[in-house]
Design a protein around this motif. Structure first.
Motif, PDB file in Angstrom:
ATOM      1  N   GLU A 125      -4.025 -56.528  -4.995  1.00  0.00           N
ATOM      2  CA  GLU A 125      -4.988 -57.612  -5.207  1.00  0.00           C
ATOM      3  C   GLU A 125      -4.381 -58.764  -6.036  1.00  0.00           C
ATOM      4  OE1 GLU A 125      -9.155 -55.229  -4.422  1.00  0.00           O
ATOM      5  OE2 GLU A 125      -8.006 -54.691  -6.168  1.00  0.00           O
ATOM      6  N   HIS A 139     -10.961 -56.755 -12.850  1.00  0.00           N
ATOM      7  CA  HIS A 139     -11.576 -56.251 -11.614  1.00  0.00           C
ATOM      8  C   HIS A 139     -11.853 -54.762 -11.747  1.00  0.00           C
ATOM      9  CE1 HIS A 139     -12.377 -55.098  -7.562  1.00  0.00           C
ATOM     10  NE2 HIS A 139     -11.186 -54.591  -7.322  1.00  0.00           N
ATOM     11  N   HIS A 141     -14.389 -51.200 -10.134  1.00  0.00           N
ATOM     12  CA  HIS A 141     -15.242 -50.634  -9.079  1.00  0.00           C
ATOM     13  C   HIS A 141     -16.442 -49.962  -9.764  1.00  0.00           C
ATOM     14  CE1 HIS A 141     -11.239 -50.234  -6.664  1.00  0.00           C
ATOM     15  NE2 HIS A 141     -11.729 -51.443  -6.573  1.00  0.00           N
ATOM     16  N   HIS A 200     -17.484 -53.170  -2.371  1.00  0.00           N
ATOM     17  CA  HIS A 200     -16.170 -52.978  -2.992  1.00  0.00           C
ATOM     18  C   HIS A 200     -16.224 -52.953  -4.529  1.00  0.00           C
ATOM     19  CE1 HIS A 200     -11.731 -54.601  -3.251  1.00  0.00           C
ATOM     20  NE2 HIS A 200     -12.045 -53.867  -4.287  1.00  0.00           N
TER      21      HIS A 200
HETATM   22 ZN   LIG Z   1     -10.664 -53.199  -5.786  1.00  0.00          ZN
END
Ligand SMILES: [Zn+2]
Length: 684
Positions: A125, A139, A141, A200
């Protein structure tokens, strides 16, 4: 979710890293990355990533604008600065002008712009982090975020929950395309504080480490509050049998059912990690558990851990255990059939050549009991259980506010079979005994400890059983590979049973027995008192029989064969003077080995013996060596190497013989001599 930022801790980290030449930006990036990584509800085992934009100097002294972004293979909870490799920003930003960039070219671009070429691969990413202008980007989840994005009509819900401060990004597989779309969403409204990625997870960003972190915690808390306030009662519970079987009653059956048959009685076995809590059982007892399991994973990168999702089996009835094996096997067969169809259907959609991964489930949900994570190593099995707990969290939340509707399996497929995701697992090349569990009696002695070490080095997890629990634990530590020590007096059947139960509780079963414990009593046979002879029989024969019985019981439940290895000693075939008390039960044990080979060969269970002689150990101590060599008028060295090869035989040599017998898949009823050569004791 509690905000764990602490000014004093942050400044201490900055000061500590400054002494090592690490700048303030990167030190604070490490600080909040660890805060995020320490919370399983945010990130687990390689999921999630962070970055900061700063400056770095190369070897010739040139200073560059760089993106320090999480490297592949690093755990955010324990990250270090070298886990956030620096990539030159210029090249990354230029990539945004491209219309297309393959995954392989993206990796090449990132690698070729590293300041330190020895760095791990920057996150998949990376470009998304680079295309956002903020200095710090986080970031995760988060399970609370997943409860909201894993809905059928998630876009309006996302807007309703988070308002205009979060941008909405539709589901796109991570990589170049996602990075471009996410950047476009940001550009359309640069006032947003983060992005919600449908099906996501979540990105937040800020001008400093604290702002990006604060925003992450703020929006995750917003999602948690929404689920808490709008949650409806759980679905009805399934009826359970009046008397539930115990996890240890079904673990070997389940472990055997998920082993991959390679044909001709060969298997790739897995380790099972049992996990339970009131919260886990409460969720798994839902009448809809099989339905939930079939819907899939809560965020796509879980697929590298638990494939297309968990397998749910019925609750085991303690009074109908005999039927349960067939029930488990039929569920595994159905899972394999579905997985194979999923592979074949999606593989056929393009010309890419792929090989199907093994189709076995990695997480089994058992109503009434809990769940089993499966993996080729204990570590992988535990990761599957960890992931299972977070899957439950996300599904529970999603069902509370609507219906759990994750990414479709068709969309999951390109990710599970994505070369970049598979690369995360590629380093785990199996060893000859990977996935197998060996139980070794007398495991803290010279031969036992050497055998444990060698088997562990070859991939097995060792259960080291010894009268001395502390020494067993020490030998387990020396053996490594998540081996365990168990204290037990194996002449007591209940303690022997408890040792095997422990193996089942920790690893799910047993594949190899090294029945090694022994002790010698001396005396001319005609004058040996009954009590001594019986005592010797208890340890040198009956304990072998009891160990073998337990091992065979578990191996039959697993249905994947196995091997019994007995340490019988040279005395079993070539008696020494005044050693009858030792040799006679050992002779019986040699025949015990052959009897097991005969009676259980049809089940793929092999049985072999090693007859070793003159090994330095608890049975032949340095003091005994001194006295015996003295009595014979030879040096200690001559005494210890008094064989055809003229070389001392060691515990490691015996361990090699056991390993050979464990690996020789068509060898049973064998006796291997490890004595340097002794014609009088040679087998006919
Ligand atoms: Zn991810």
């Amino acid at each position: 979710m509690k905000n764990l930022w602490n000014d004093a801790d942050a400044e201490k980290m900055v000061a500590d890293y400054a002494k090592k030449g690490v700048g303030r930006d990167l030190a604070l990036r490490v600080y909040t990355t660890r805060l995020l990584g320490g919370e399983p509800r945010l990130v687990l085992h390689g999921g999630g990533n962070t970055s900061c934009k700063t400056k770095a100097t190369d070897l010739v002294g040139d200073e560059w604008d760089v993106l320090c972004v999480k490297g592949s293979g690093w755990d955010m909870a324990v990250i270090e600065p070298q886990g956030l490799p620096a990539v030159k920003m210029g090249a990354l930003l230029k990539a945004r002008t491209l219309t297309k960039l393959s995954d392989e070219d993206m990796v090449a671009l990132q690698r070729s712009n590293l300041i330190d070429p020895a760095s791990p691969n920057p996150s998949v990413e990376t470009l998304l982090h680079a295309f956002l202008p903020h200095k710090f980007v986080d970031h995760t989840h988060s399970t609370a975020i997943l409860a909201i994005v894993d809905q059928e009509d998630s876009k309006p819900l996302i807007k309703a929950v988070f308002g205009d401060k979060m941008g909405y990004v539709p589901y796109i597989k991570p990589g170049f395309d996602l990075a471009k779309v996410a950047a476009e969403v940001f550009d359309a409204d640069p006032t947003v504080e983060g992005l919600i990625l449908d099906k996501h997870g979540i990105f937040t960003f800020g001008d400093d480490a604290k702002q990006a972190y604060d925003r992450m915690i703020h929006y995750v808390t917003m999602a948690e509050d929404y689920v808490a306030k709008n949650g409806k009662p759980q679905a009805a519970k399934a009826a359970l049998p009046p008397k539930l079987a115990k996890p240890s009653d079904i673990a070997p059956t389940l472990r055997g059912a998920v082993a991959v048959a390679r044909g001709e009685g060969r298997f790739d076995r897995m380790i099972s990690d049992f996990r339970t809590s009131d919260s886990i059982v409460d969720f798994i007892n839902s009448a809809k558990i099989a339905d939930y399991a079939g819907r899939g994973v809560s965020t796509p990168d879980l697929s590298i851990r638990i494939k297309t999702g968990p397998m749910a089996v019925p609750a085991p009835d303690a009074d109908k255990l005999g039927d349960y094996k067939a029930v488990v096997r039929s569920h595994v067969e159905a899972f394999v059939k579905d997985y194979t169809a999923y592979f074949e259907t999606n593989d056929a959609l393009d010309d890419v050549k792929r090989t199907m991964l093994d189709p076995m489930p990695r997480l089994t949900l058992v109503p009434g009991l809990g769940m089993f994570g499966h993996g080729r190593t204990l570590k992988d099995a535990k990761i599957a259980s960890d992931v299972g707990e977070m899957w439950i969290e996300a599904v529970r939340g999603a069902e509370a506010i609507g219906n759990f509707h994750p990414l479709s399996k068709a969309d999951l497929f390109p990710l599970e079979y994505w070369s970049l995701e598979q690369a995360k697992l590629a380093s785990n090349k199996p060893k000859p005994l990977t996935g197998q569990v060996v139980l070794i009696t007398g495991g803290a002695g010279a031969i036992g400890a050497a055998t444990a070490k060698l088997f562990a080095a070859n991939g097995a997890h060792a259960v080291i059983v010894d009268l001395d629990a502390a020494k067993a634990a020490e030998a387990a530590k020396a053996a490594g590979n998540s081996s365990i020590g168990v204290g037990a007096d194996i002449t007591k059947p209940a303690e022997m049973r408890a040792a095997f139960d422990k193996a089942v509780a920790v690893y799910g079963g047993v594949d190899i027995l090294v029945s090694n414990a022994g002790a010698a009593w001396e005396g001319r046979i005609g004058e040996l008192d009954d009590a001594t002879l019986r005592k010797s029989f208890e340890l040198n024969f009956f304990a072998h029989q009891s160990a073998a019985q337990n091992a065979v019981r578990i191996m039959l439940e697993q249905g994947t064969g196995g091997v019994l290895l007995f340490n019988t000693s040279k005395q079993a075939i070539n008696p020494g003077p005044k050693f009858g008390g030792y040799g006679i039960p050992k002779a019986a044990t040699l025949f015990l080995s052959r009897q097991y080979a005969l009676d259980y060969g049809a089940y793929g269970i092999r049985s072999n013996a090693v007859n070793a002689d003159r090994i330095r150990s608890g049975l032949l101590t340095d003091a005994m060596i001194a006295s015996r060599s003295g009595a014979r008028g030879v040096s200690e060295k001559e005494y210890m190497s008094g064989n055809l090869l003229g070389q001392e035989v060691t515990a490691d040599d015996v361990a090699q013989a056991f390993l050979h017998q464990a690996l020789a898949e068509r060898t049973t009823a064998d006796v291997t001599t490890v004595d340097g050569g002794n014609i009088a004791a040679a087998l006919r």
